[in-house]
Write a protein that holds these residues in place. Sequence first.
Motif, short mmCIF file in Angstrom:
data_model
loop_
_atom_site.label_atom_id
_atom_site.label_comp_id
_atom_site.label_asym_id
_atom_site.label_seq_id
_atom_site.Cartn_x
_atom_site.Cartn_y
_atom_site.Cartn_z
N VAL A 5 0.77 -1.29 0.11
CA VAL A 5 0.01 -0.01 0.01
C VAL A 5 0.86 1.14 0.12
O VAL A 5 1.62 1.44 0.97
CB VAL A 5 -0.89 0.14 1.23
N ALA A 6 0.83 1.98 -1.05
CA ALA A 6 1.58 3.07 -1.25
C ALA A 6 1.01 4.45 -1.32
O ALA A 6 -0.24 4.66 -1.81
CB ALA A 6 2.52 2.98 -2.74
N VAL A 7 1.36 5.26 -0.77
CA VAL A 7 0.79 6.74 -0.44
C VAL A 7 1.71 7.75 -1.33
O VAL A 7 2.72 7.90 -0.77
CB VAL A 7 0.47 7.30 0.84
N ILE A 8 1.43 8.37 -2.15
CA ILE A 8 2.20 9.41 -2.93
C ILE A 8 1.64 10.80 -2.62
O ILE A 8 0.49 11.04 -3.11
CB ILE A 8 2.46 8.98 -4.35
N TYR A 9 2.51 11.61 -2.37
CA TYR A 9 1.92 13.19 -2.11
C TYR A 9 2.72 13.93 -3.32
O TYR A 9 3.88 13.95 -3.64
CB TYR A 9 2.60 13.66 -1.03
N GLY A 10 1.66 14.62 -4.09
CA GLY A 10 2.11 15.56 -5.26
C GLY A 10 1.63 14.91 -6.60
O GLY A 10 2.00 13.90 -6.72
N ASN A 11 1.03 15.79 -7.13
CA ASN A 11 0.40 15.42 -8.42
C ASN A 11 1.04 16.05 -9.75
O ASN A 11 0.56 16.24 -10.65
CB ASN A 11 -1.37 15.83 -8.58
N GLY A 12 2.21 16.37 -9.38
CA GLY A 12 3.23 16.85 -10.48
C GLY A 12 3.84 15.76 -11.38
O GLY A 12 3.37 14.56 -11.25
N ALA A 13 4.70 15.96 -12.38
CA ALA A 13 5.17 15.04 -13.22
C ALA A 13 5.80 13.85 -12.31
O ALA A 13 5.74 12.79 -12.67
CB ALA A 13 6.35 15.61 -14.12
N ILE A 14 6.46 14.18 -11.37
CA ILE A 14 7.08 12.93 -10.52
C ILE A 14 6.33 12.14 -9.62
O ILE A 14 6.21 10.84 -10.00
CB ILE A 14 8.34 13.59 -9.51
N VAL A 58 -5.44 16.66 -0.92
CA VAL A 58 -4.88 16.72 0.15
C VAL A 58 -3.92 17.93 0.14
O VAL A 58 -3.11 17.68 -0.84
CB VAL A 58 -4.26 15.35 0.63
N ASP A 59 -3.98 18.59 1.17
CA ASP A 59 -2.99 19.62 1.34
C ASP A 59 -1.67 19.04 2.16
O ASP A 59 -1.90 18.61 3.51
CB ASP A 59 -3.44 20.82 2.13
N ALA A 60 -0.51 18.72 1.65
CA ALA A 60 0.38 17.85 2.09
C ALA A 60 1.10 18.80 3.21
O ALA A 60 2.18 18.62 3.96
CB ALA A 60 1.52 17.51 1.34
N LEU A 61 0.92 20.08 3.30
CA LEU A 61 1.45 21.07 4.40
C LEU A 61 0.58 21.17 5.39
O LEU A 61 0.77 21.81 6.59
CB LEU A 61 1.58 22.48 3.64
N ASP A 62 -0.69 20.73 5.33
CA ASP A 62 -1.61 20.50 6.71
C ASP A 62 -1.67 19.37 7.13
O ASP A 62 -2.08 18.21 6.63
CB ASP A 62 -3.16 20.98 5.91
N VAL A 113 8.91 24.95 3.62
CA VAL A 113 7.88 24.47 2.73
C VAL A 113 8.07 22.70 2.71
O VAL A 113 7.45 21.98 3.11
CB VAL A 113 7.41 24.71 1.25
N TYR A 114 9.44 22.57 2.03
CA TYR A 114 9.75 21.17 1.76
C TYR A 114 10.07 20.37 3.36
O TYR A 114 9.52 19.36 3.33
CB TYR A 114 11.19 21.04 1.01
N LEU A 115 10.78 20.98 4.04
CA LEU A 115 10.87 20.32 5.47
C LEU A 115 9.51 20.17 6.24
O LEU A 115 9.50 19.15 7.10
CB LEU A 115 11.99 21.27 6.04
N ARG A 116 8.84 21.40 6.29
CA ARG A 116 7.54 21.02 6.89
C ARG A 116 6.52 19.99 6.37
O ARG A 116 6.01 19.20 7.05
CB ARG A 116 6.83 22.25 7.04
N SER A 117 6.52 20.14 5.06
CA SER A 117 5.56 18.84 4.29
C SER A 117 6.05 17.52 4.56
O SER A 117 5.50 16.56 5.04
CB SER A 117 5.53 19.40 3.00
N HIS A 118 7.28 17.38 4.44
CA HIS A 118 7.99 16.16 4.58
C HIS A 118 7.88 15.50 5.94
O HIS A 118 7.75 14.34 6.24
CB HIS A 118 9.48 16.04 4.09
#
Length: 259
Positions: A5-14, A58-62, A113-118
């Motif tokens: 079961v995999a959860v991916i955050y971010g709907n960009g190209a990667i 989903v807001d990955a910063l929330d 942004v990056y560190l908070r979200s991760h």
Amino acid sequence: MRDKVAVIYGNGAIGSEIALTFALHGAAVYLAGRTEAKLQQIHEKATSKGVHINTKLVDALDEKSVETHLNEIIKEKGKIDISFNTIGISQIGIQGKPLTDISPDNFLKPVSVYLRSHFITTKAALIHMIKNNNGVILMHVPNASRISPPFVGGMVPAWSALEGLCKSISTENGQHNVRSVCLLTTGIPETPLIDEVWEIHGKAHGMAFEEFHASMESGTHRNQLTTLKELSYGAVFAASDESTSISGTTLNLTAGMII
């Protein structure tokens, strides 16, 4: 990857490519993003290839938004095996200038942004992974985290911090059979964000876009930058049971740019 079961955050190209590759390898994939149209596109693309990707706004910063989403997955699947945060932000105003020309807010923006979200997505996943005594946290950073080129502003501290977080995750949670792996790549040409970055750096270095791109390619041993496919298959390997000894470190996919 089957039954993972995999959860991916971010709907960009990667994020989209990772989600599709995981699904094609048999994982149950939950793609979380902030753009409904992009989420719908990847859902339809997966369906056309005979696989299914669950999508959710989903807001990955929330923190609350992330926790609620994971609790829904746990209720449905009973576990989370893989968490991969692939969010990105526009680099306008962040890269392309010397440090002396950047405001404190713009310098700190990628760090916060990056560190908070991760941290939010990692913490939420770890709680469930520790209970299940199994899991993998994946991250992605480009080569600049190691070579620290000029005019990248706060991105080097941000990416370096993610590598540090990767180590801390493994140190604290290895006894719970939870691993962390940071995928190290060059800039990836297929991503729209790299087009933006190349344009910014080309101007900063007095080069045309194509000239700057060629200079980046020449920094690898094969004169070719990391592709989305290579990153995605590297992620499949890093998350699989074939790489259980890899934790708290980076998987180098830079084709010799970093040696």
